[in-house]
Motif scaffolding. Sequence first.
Motif, PDB file in Angstrom:
ATOM      1  N   LEU A  36       0.723  -1.238  -0.254  1.00  0.00           N
ATOM      2  CA  LEU A  36      -0.073  -0.105  -0.191  1.00  0.00           C
ATOM      3  C   LEU A  36       1.096   1.356   0.022  1.00  0.00           C
ATOM      4  N   TRP A  37       2.046   0.956   0.819  1.00  0.00           N
ATOM      5  CA  TRP A  37       2.963   2.510   0.527  1.00  0.00           C
ATOM      6  C   TRP A  37       3.277   2.674  -0.796  1.00  0.00           C
ATOM      7  N   LEU A  38       3.622   1.568  -1.402  1.00  0.00           N
ATOM      8  CA  LEU A  38       4.143   1.881  -2.768  1.00  0.00           C
ATOM      9  C   LEU A  38       2.897   2.481  -3.755  1.00  0.00           C
ATOM     10  N   THR A  39       1.899   1.723  -3.421  1.00  0.00           N
ATOM     11  CA  THR A  39       0.661   2.060  -4.439  1.00  0.00           C
ATOM     12  C   THR A  39       0.370   3.557  -3.963  1.00  0.00           C
ATOM     13  N   GLU A  40       0.355   3.956  -2.775  1.00  0.00           N
ATOM     14  CA  GLU A  40       0.144   5.175  -2.620  1.00  0.00           C
ATOM     15  C   GLU A  40       0.984   6.304  -3.026  1.00  0.00           C
ATOM     16  N   TRP A  41       2.262   5.932  -2.988  1.00  0.00           N
ATOM     17  CA  TRP A  41       3.310   6.889  -3.539  1.00  0.00           C
ATOM     18  C   TRP A  41       3.170   6.910  -5.123  1.00  0.00           C
ATOM     19  N   LEU A  42       2.865   5.837  -5.593  1.00  0.00           N
ATOM     20  CA  LEU A  42       2.736   5.963  -7.035  1.00  0.00           C
ATOM     21  C   LEU A  42       1.755   6.687  -7.545  1.00  0.00           C
ATOM     22  N   CYS A  43       0.462   6.375  -6.919  1.00  0.00           N
ATOM     23  CA  CYS A  43      -0.811   7.055  -7.138  1.00  0.00           C
ATOM     24  C   CYS A  43      -0.798   8.865  -6.822  1.00  0.00           C
ATOM     25  N   GLU A  44       0.092   9.312  -6.074  1.00  0.00           N
ATOM     26  CA  GLU A  44       0.133  10.587  -5.703  1.00  0.00           C
ATOM     27  C   GLU A  44       0.411  11.349  -7.154  1.00  0.00           C
ATOM     28  N   VAL A  45       1.110  10.734  -8.217  1.00  0.00           N
ATOM     29  CA  VAL A  45       1.552  11.209  -9.290  1.00  0.00           C
ATOM     30  C   VAL A  45       0.572  10.868 -10.549  1.00  0.00           C
ATOM     31  N   ILE A  46      -0.539  10.156 -10.309  1.00  0.00           N
ATOM     32  CA  ILE A  46      -1.000   9.481 -11.379  1.00  0.00           C
ATOM     33  C   ILE A  46      -2.626   9.991 -11.036  1.00  0.00           C
ATOM     34  N   GLU A  47      -3.326  10.610 -12.114  1.00  0.00           N
ATOM     35  CA  GLU A  47      -4.606  11.027 -11.886  1.00  0.00           C
ATOM     36  C   GLU A  47      -5.617   9.883 -12.450  1.00  0.00           C
ATOM     37  N   LEU A  48      -6.326   9.306 -11.290  1.00  0.00           N
ATOM     38  CA  LEU A  48      -7.417   8.406 -11.326  1.00  0.00           C
ATOM     39  C   LEU A  48      -8.532   8.708 -11.248  1.00  0.00           C
ATOM     40  N   LYS A  49      -9.627   8.670 -12.011  1.00  0.00           N
ATOM     41  CA  LYS A  49     -10.989   9.111 -11.885  1.00  0.00           C
ATOM     42  C   LYS A  49     -11.882   7.781 -11.737  1.00  0.00           C
ATOM     43  N   PRO A  50     -12.784   7.969 -11.015  1.00  0.00           N
ATOM     44  CA  PRO A  50     -13.906   6.997 -10.634  1.00  0.00           C
ATOM     45  C   PRO A  50     -14.374   6.397 -12.002  1.00  0.00           C
ATOM     46  N   GLY A  51     -14.182   5.132 -12.284  1.00  0.00           N
ATOM     47  CA  GLY A  51     -14.885   4.298 -13.280  1.00  0.00           C
ATOM     48  C   GLY A  51     -13.785   4.090 -14.509  1.00  0.00           C
ATOM     49  N   MET A  52     -12.427   4.530 -14.108  1.00  0.00           N
ATOM     50  CA  MET A  52     -11.395   4.421 -15.054  1.00  0.00           C
ATOM     51  C   MET A  52     -11.118   2.747 -14.982  1.00  0.00           C
ATOM     52  N   ARG A  53     -10.603   2.293 -16.139  1.00  0.00           N
ATOM     53  CA  ARG A  53     -10.219   1.014 -16.186  1.00  0.00           C
ATOM     54  C   ARG A  53      -8.588   0.884 -16.073  1.00  0.00           C
ATOM     55  N   VAL A  54      -8.392   0.226 -14.768  1.00  0.00           N
ATOM     56  CA  VAL A  54      -6.920   0.186 -14.517  1.00  0.00           C
ATOM     57  C   VAL A  54      -6.506  -1.127 -14.489  1.00  0.00           C
ATOM     58  N   LEU A  55      -5.408  -1.640 -15.005  1.00  0.00           N
ATOM     59  CA  LEU A  55      -4.808  -3.029 -14.929  1.00  0.00           C
ATOM     60  C   LEU A  55      -3.671  -2.850 -13.797  1.00  0.00           C
ATOM     61  N   ASP A  56      -3.928  -3.629 -12.774  1.00  0.00           N
ATOM     62  CA  ASP A  56      -2.894  -3.682 -11.737  1.00  0.00           C
ATOM     63  C   ASP A  56      -1.947  -5.074 -12.076  1.00  0.00           C
ATOM     64  N   LEU A  57      -0.793  -4.764 -12.672  1.00  0.00           N
ATOM     65  CA  LEU A  57       0.063  -5.693 -13.175  1.00  0.00           C
ATOM     66  C   LEU A  57       1.148  -6.353 -12.171  1.00  0.00           C
ATOM     67  N   GLY A  58       0.803  -7.791 -11.980  1.00  0.00           N
ATOM     68  CA  GLY A  58       1.807  -8.094 -10.759  1.00  0.00           C
ATOM     69  C   GLY A  58       1.296  -8.021  -9.632  1.00  0.00           C
ATOM     70  N   CYS A  59      -0.172  -7.937  -9.607  1.00  0.00           N
ATOM     71  CA  CYS A  59      -0.750  -7.256  -8.304  1.00  0.00           C
ATOM     72  C   CYS A  59      -0.368  -8.231  -6.964  1.00  0.00           C
ATOM     73  N   GLY A  60       0.046  -9.602  -7.208  1.00  0.00           N
ATOM     74  CA  GLY A  60       0.268 -10.234  -6.025  1.00  0.00           C
ATOM     75  C   GLY A  60      -0.960 -10.639  -5.482  1.00  0.00           C
ATOM     76  N   ARG A  61      -1.343 -10.387  -4.112  1.00  0.00           N
ATOM     77  CA  ARG A  61      -2.444 -10.680  -3.346  1.00  0.00           C
ATOM     78  C   ARG A  61      -3.463  -9.786  -3.495  1.00  0.00           C
ATOM     79  N   ALA A  62      -3.173  -8.982  -4.611  1.00  0.00           N
ATOM     80  CA  ALA A  62      -4.341  -7.921  -5.019  1.00  0.00           C
ATOM     81  C   ALA A  62      -4.726  -6.835  -3.962  1.00  0.00           C
ATOM     82  N   ILE A  63      -3.827  -6.689  -2.843  1.00  0.00           N
ATOM     83  CA  ILE A  63      -4.260  -5.657  -1.948  1.00  0.00           C
ATOM     84  C   ILE A  63      -3.916  -4.202  -2.580  1.00  0.00           C
ATOM     85  N   SER A  64      -3.038  -3.986  -3.499  1.00  0.00           N
ATOM     86  CA  SER A  64      -3.071  -2.854  -4.281  1.00  0.00           C
ATOM     87  C   SER A  64      -4.318  -2.696  -4.907  1.00  0.00           C
TER      88      SER A  64
END
Length: 251
Positions: A36-64
């Motif tokens: 989650l720390w890494l995902t939060e850090w990454l998302c600070e510089v990505i504009e994500l809006k509700p409904g967008m289609r996002v691929l979580d590549l190599g998501c592991g256990r999918a908590i990201s």
Amino acid sequence: MSIIKENNILYNERFPLSNKYDPDWILDNSMGINALWLTEWLCEVIELKPGMRVLDLGCGRAISSVFLAKEFGVQVWAYDLWINATDNWNRIKQQGLESKIYPIHGDARNMPFAEGFFDAIISVDSYIYFGTDDLYLNYLQSFLVPGGTLGIALPGLMKDFENGVPEHLKDFWGQDCWSWHTVDWWKKLWERTGLVDIKVADIMPEGCMMYVKWKEAQDEVGKNPWPQDTAILKKDAGEYVGFVRLVATRK
Ligand SMILES: C[S@@+](CC[C@H](N)C(=O)[O-])C[C@H]1O[C@@H](n2cnc3c(N)ncnc32)[C@H](O)[C@@H]1O
């Protein structure tokens, strides 16, 4: 997910969104550092809006993926090779996110998606396993809509080794660490292709200390798979080890 637990051993003022999640759940389901720390850090510089289609590549256990769906209201395709899709589906159902996250088992080099399908592709602590291939960016970017965003956060080197693995890192450095590189290395890999516009290429401030914090939390609950790493990372203190972040848009 629980509210901030008192005495939350993962509490980190640097990552307020991650603090909202159950530390036991994060500790049990992160496969490298705190996902989650890494995902939060990454998302600070990505504009994500509700409904967008996002691929979580190599998501592991999918908590990201859970984090992305909850924090940004996006739809997430949770794609991973080592973790079974049914296990991830069960985790997703526990969060009540069945209508937001779709778990898929597969290889990042052979994906079943339509070209131009995703508004964003993110990869947390996974890109090192497949993304160093000179030809991979060309393959991956085809799944993004033109203008779509690719973001990766991964462990990396703050500077290259001068003469092989430094003595103090010898017991840390496994064979799968050879795909750790500096931010400049990654930037060049992407830039020279002319396929993307790089928006961000940087390192996590005090990244090695974040790693130590994570390892100490694992030590505290007896869940550190490599207990020797805590002291090694403390000794390194960010001379070589840290985290790298790149964000680019498809041309
Ligand atoms: C260190 S784990 C990180 C998982 C998760 N993102 C996290 O932070 O907890 C690396 C992940 O990369 C995935 N991975 C490695 N090679 C892959 C490939 N060729 N295709 C898809 N996923 C891959 C593995 O399945 C594994 O879950």
